[in-house]
Design a protein around this motif. Structure first.
Motif, PDB file in Angstrom:
ATOM      1  N   VAL A 281       0.851  -1.183   0.000  1.00 56.92           N
ATOM      2  CA  VAL A 281       0.000   0.000   0.000  1.00 56.92           C
ATOM      3  C   VAL A 281       0.886   1.232   0.000  1.00 56.92           C
ATOM      4  N   GLN A 282       0.778   2.026  -1.051  1.00 59.19           N
ATOM      5  CA  GLN A 282       1.548   3.273  -1.167  1.00 59.19           C
ATOM      6  C   GLN A 282       0.629   4.328  -1.763  1.00 59.19           C
ATOM      7  N   TYR A 283       0.214   5.268  -0.918  1.00 60.48           N
ATOM      8  CA  TYR A 283      -0.760   6.281  -1.349  1.00 60.48           C
ATOM      9  C   TYR A 283      -0.184   7.131  -2.483  1.00 60.48           C
ATOM     10  N   THR A 284      -0.999   7.359  -3.510  1.00 61.64           N
ATOM     11  CA  THR A 284      -0.576   8.170  -4.646  1.00 61.64           C
ATOM     12  C   THR A 284      -1.788   8.790  -5.325  1.00 61.64           C
ATOM     13  N   ASP A 285      -1.580   9.974  -5.886  1.00 61.29           N
ATOM     14  CA  ASP A 285      -2.624  10.634  -6.672  1.00 61.29           C
ATOM     15  C   ASP A 285      -2.809   9.996  -8.045  1.00 61.29           C
ATOM     16  N   ALA A 286      -1.798   9.285  -8.512  1.00 60.23           N
ATOM     17  CA  ALA A 286      -1.823   8.794  -9.890  1.00 60.23           C
ATOM     18  C   ALA A 286      -3.042   7.918 -10.173  1.00 60.23           C
ATOM     19  N   GLY A 287      -3.464   7.136  -9.179  1.00 57.53           N
ATOM     20  CA  GLY A 287      -4.593   6.229  -9.394  1.00 57.53           C
ATOM     21  C   GLY A 287      -5.862   6.959  -9.761  1.00 57.53           C
ATOM     22  N   THR A 288      -6.231   7.973  -8.988  1.00 57.84           N
ATOM     23  CA  THR A 288      -7.486   8.672  -9.283  1.00 57.84           C
ATOM     24  C   THR A 288      -7.346   9.618 -10.469  1.00 57.84           C
ATOM     25  N   ILE A 289      -6.133  10.052 -10.771  1.00 55.88           N
ATOM     26  CA  ILE A 289      -5.943  10.814 -12.012  1.00 55.88           C
ATOM     27  C   ILE A 289      -6.257   9.917 -13.207  1.00 55.88           C
ATOM     28  N   LEU A 290      -5.709   8.698 -13.199  1.00 53.34           N
ATOM     29  CA  LEU A 290      -5.970   7.764 -14.296  1.00 53.34           C
ATOM     30  C   LEU A 290      -7.436   7.342 -14.338  1.00 53.34           C
ATOM     31  N   LEU A 291      -8.030   7.115 -13.176  1.00 54.09           N
ATOM     32  CA  LEU A 291      -9.446   6.746 -13.142  1.00 54.09           C
ATOM     33  C   LEU A 291     -10.323   7.886 -13.634  1.00 54.09           C
ATOM     34  N   GLY A 292      -9.902   9.126 -13.388  1.00 54.42           N
ATOM     35  CA  GLY A 292     -10.623  10.269 -13.947  1.00 54.42           C
ATOM     36  C   GLY A 292     -10.590  10.258 -15.464  1.00 54.42           C
ATOM     37  N   PHE A 293      -9.421   9.944 -16.035  1.00 59.53           N
ATOM     38  CA  PHE A 293      -9.344   9.826 -17.498  1.00 59.53           C
ATOM     39  C   PHE A 293     -10.268   8.716 -17.995  1.00 59.53           C
ATOM     40  N   MET A 294     -10.328   7.621 -17.250  1.00 61.39           N
ATOM     41  CA  MET A 294     -11.198   6.511 -17.617  1.00 61.39           C
ATOM     42  C   MET A 294     -12.658   6.951 -17.634  1.00 61.39           C
ATOM     43  N   LEU A 295     -13.062   7.685 -16.600  1.00 58.45           N
ATOM     44  CA  LEU A 295     -14.451   8.162 -16.535  1.00 58.45           C
ATOM     45  C   LEU A 295     -14.774   9.089 -17.700  1.00 58.45           C
ATOM     46  N   GLU A 296     -13.820   9.905 -18.096  1.00 58.84           N
ATOM     47  CA  GLU A 296     -14.066  10.792 -19.240  1.00 58.84           C
ATOM     48  C   GLU A 296     -14.317   9.982 -20.506  1.00 58.84           C
ATOM     49  N   GLY A 297     -13.592   8.882 -20.665  1.00 62.19           N
ATOM     50  CA  GLY A 297     -13.824   8.043 -21.825  1.00 62.19           C
ATOM     51  C   GLY A 297     -15.169   7.344 -21.792  1.00 62.19           C
ATOM     52  N   LEU A 298     -15.598   6.944 -20.596  1.00 56.72           N
ATOM     53  CA  LEU A 298     -16.878   6.247 -20.474  1.00 56.72           C
ATOM     54  C   LEU A 298     -18.072   7.185 -20.623  1.00 56.72           C
ATOM     55  N   PHE A 299     -17.945   8.404 -20.124  1.00 56.65           N
ATOM     56  CA  PHE A 299     -19.061   9.357 -20.146  1.00 56.65           C
ATOM     57  C   PHE A 299     -18.967  10.363 -21.290  1.00 56.65           C
TER      58      PHE A 299
END
Length: 344
Positions: free
Chosen positions: A140-158
């Motif tokens: 477990v290593q906290y990072t912003d990168a995960g939700t940044i990438l998931l945000g890009f994913m959501l933009e593609g889905l929506f």
């Protein structure tokens, strides 16, 4: 409510840990909101009031990004153990899953050359090339990168900017009318300033997180501006087993039960999907959901005990002394947990 917790919050303000604070509690006795101190000390003093809006930084991750993903999961449109690449084909790696990103176990190597000099498009392209390290799934290593990438994913889905997804899927359905992104000039007078960036200027109504500031409407990791009342609305939904204020089922009770379980692969990381897990106060031993924001904010929601604590401070105003603050913050949380009888 919680006099010992309120006293330590006051003591730390008087010692200069933060200029001002707004906080709110929910439990079986009702609700209480308090505001203390100053919203601004530079370039002039300004009193804190309960209606002030804050840049809540990484609380964006759990209030917005995680919630949208949970709704997609309920609809059967995503699966936690599928590779991110399935939903974001531009991402170069096929071993990092949604679960890895949401539990901060992706071991993603986040160094980006000249990151703060890149444009939004260049920064996005750089994130799409990041790769995992050898501890993928195990550390477990906290990072912003995960939700940044998931945000890009959501933009593609929506097929729209992620902040519009957040408004459409979370803020508007829950009635969080004082919450939003990229505030206009006329809104900024009611927003608590953050860090001093020059001899004469502080950030006010401008996102504090540098990555989210560059990404603008496309950031899934930070950028939400909100107030204590709206965050209590959000907490009430969690405590009411997913029911919104108007009676509609916003999230299913089964989804929230899943959220209260350790979702790391070995179930020993004390991380759920998006959330940290902390000790709860219910006799069942059920954990509470917890998350912080870099700017001096945190939220703890104990669904089983029907208790919540929202804390909003301006600890980075006018300067950032993070190492000192973290110890002080943890003392506040510890007093609250002890006072409410959390099963540590």
């Amino acid at each position: 409510m919680y006099p010992q917790t309120q006293q330590i919050i006051t003591d730390k303000r008087l010692r200069g840990v933060y200029p001002g604070v707004v906080y709110g509690f929910i439990d079986n006795r009702g609700e209480e909101v308090q505001a203390q101190g100053l919203a601004q000390i530079f370039p002039r003093e300004e009193q804190m009031t309960p209606g002030k809006r804050f840049d809540v930084a990484s609380l964006t991750k759990v209030v917005c990004t995680t919630i949208v993903l949970l709704k997609l999961w309920e609809a059967g449109e995503i699966a936690w153990d599928q590779p991110l690449q399935r939903y974001l084909p531009e991402f170069k790696q096929n071993t990092i899953t949604l679960r890895h990103l949401l539990t901060h176990t992706s071991d993603i190597q986040t160094w980006i050359a000249d990151r703060d000099r890149l444009s939004a498009a260049e920064l996005r392209a750089a994130y799409l090339t990041l790769a995992p390290g050898p501890d993928l799934g195990h550390k477990v290593q906290y990072t912003d990168a995960g939700t940044i990438l998931l945000g890009f994913m959501l933009e593609g889905l929506f097929h729209q900017p992620v902040i519009d997804v957040f408004r459409q899927e979370v803020l508007e359905p829950l009635g969080m009318q004082h919450s939003g992104f990229l505030p206009k000039e006329g809104e900024r007078k009611e927003i608590v300033p953050t860090e001093r960036v020059s001899r004469s200027r502080v950030l006010r109504g401008v996102t504090h997180d540098p990555k989210a500031r560059v990404l603008g409407a496309h950031a899934g990791n930070a950028g939400l501006f909100t107030d204590v009342d709206d965050l209590l609305i959000f907490c009430r939904m969690l405590l009411a087993e997913g029911a919104a204020a108007d009676g509609r089922q916003f999230l299913q009770p089964e989804t929230l039960l899943m959220l209260l379980q350790d979702q790391t692969l070995d179930a020993r990381g004390q991380r759920s999907l998006g959330w940290d897990l902390r000790a709860g106060a219910a006799a069942s031993g059920t954990p509470a959901l917890f998350h912080t924001g870099y700017t001096g904010t945190f939220l703890l929601a104990d669904i089983a005990a029907e208790e919540a604590f929202v804390f909003l401070s301006n600890r980075v105003h006018p300067a950032d002394h993070r190492a000192v603050y973290l110890k002080e913050r943890d003392e506040i949380i510890g007093v609250y947990q002890k006072e409410r009888g959390a099963r540590t």
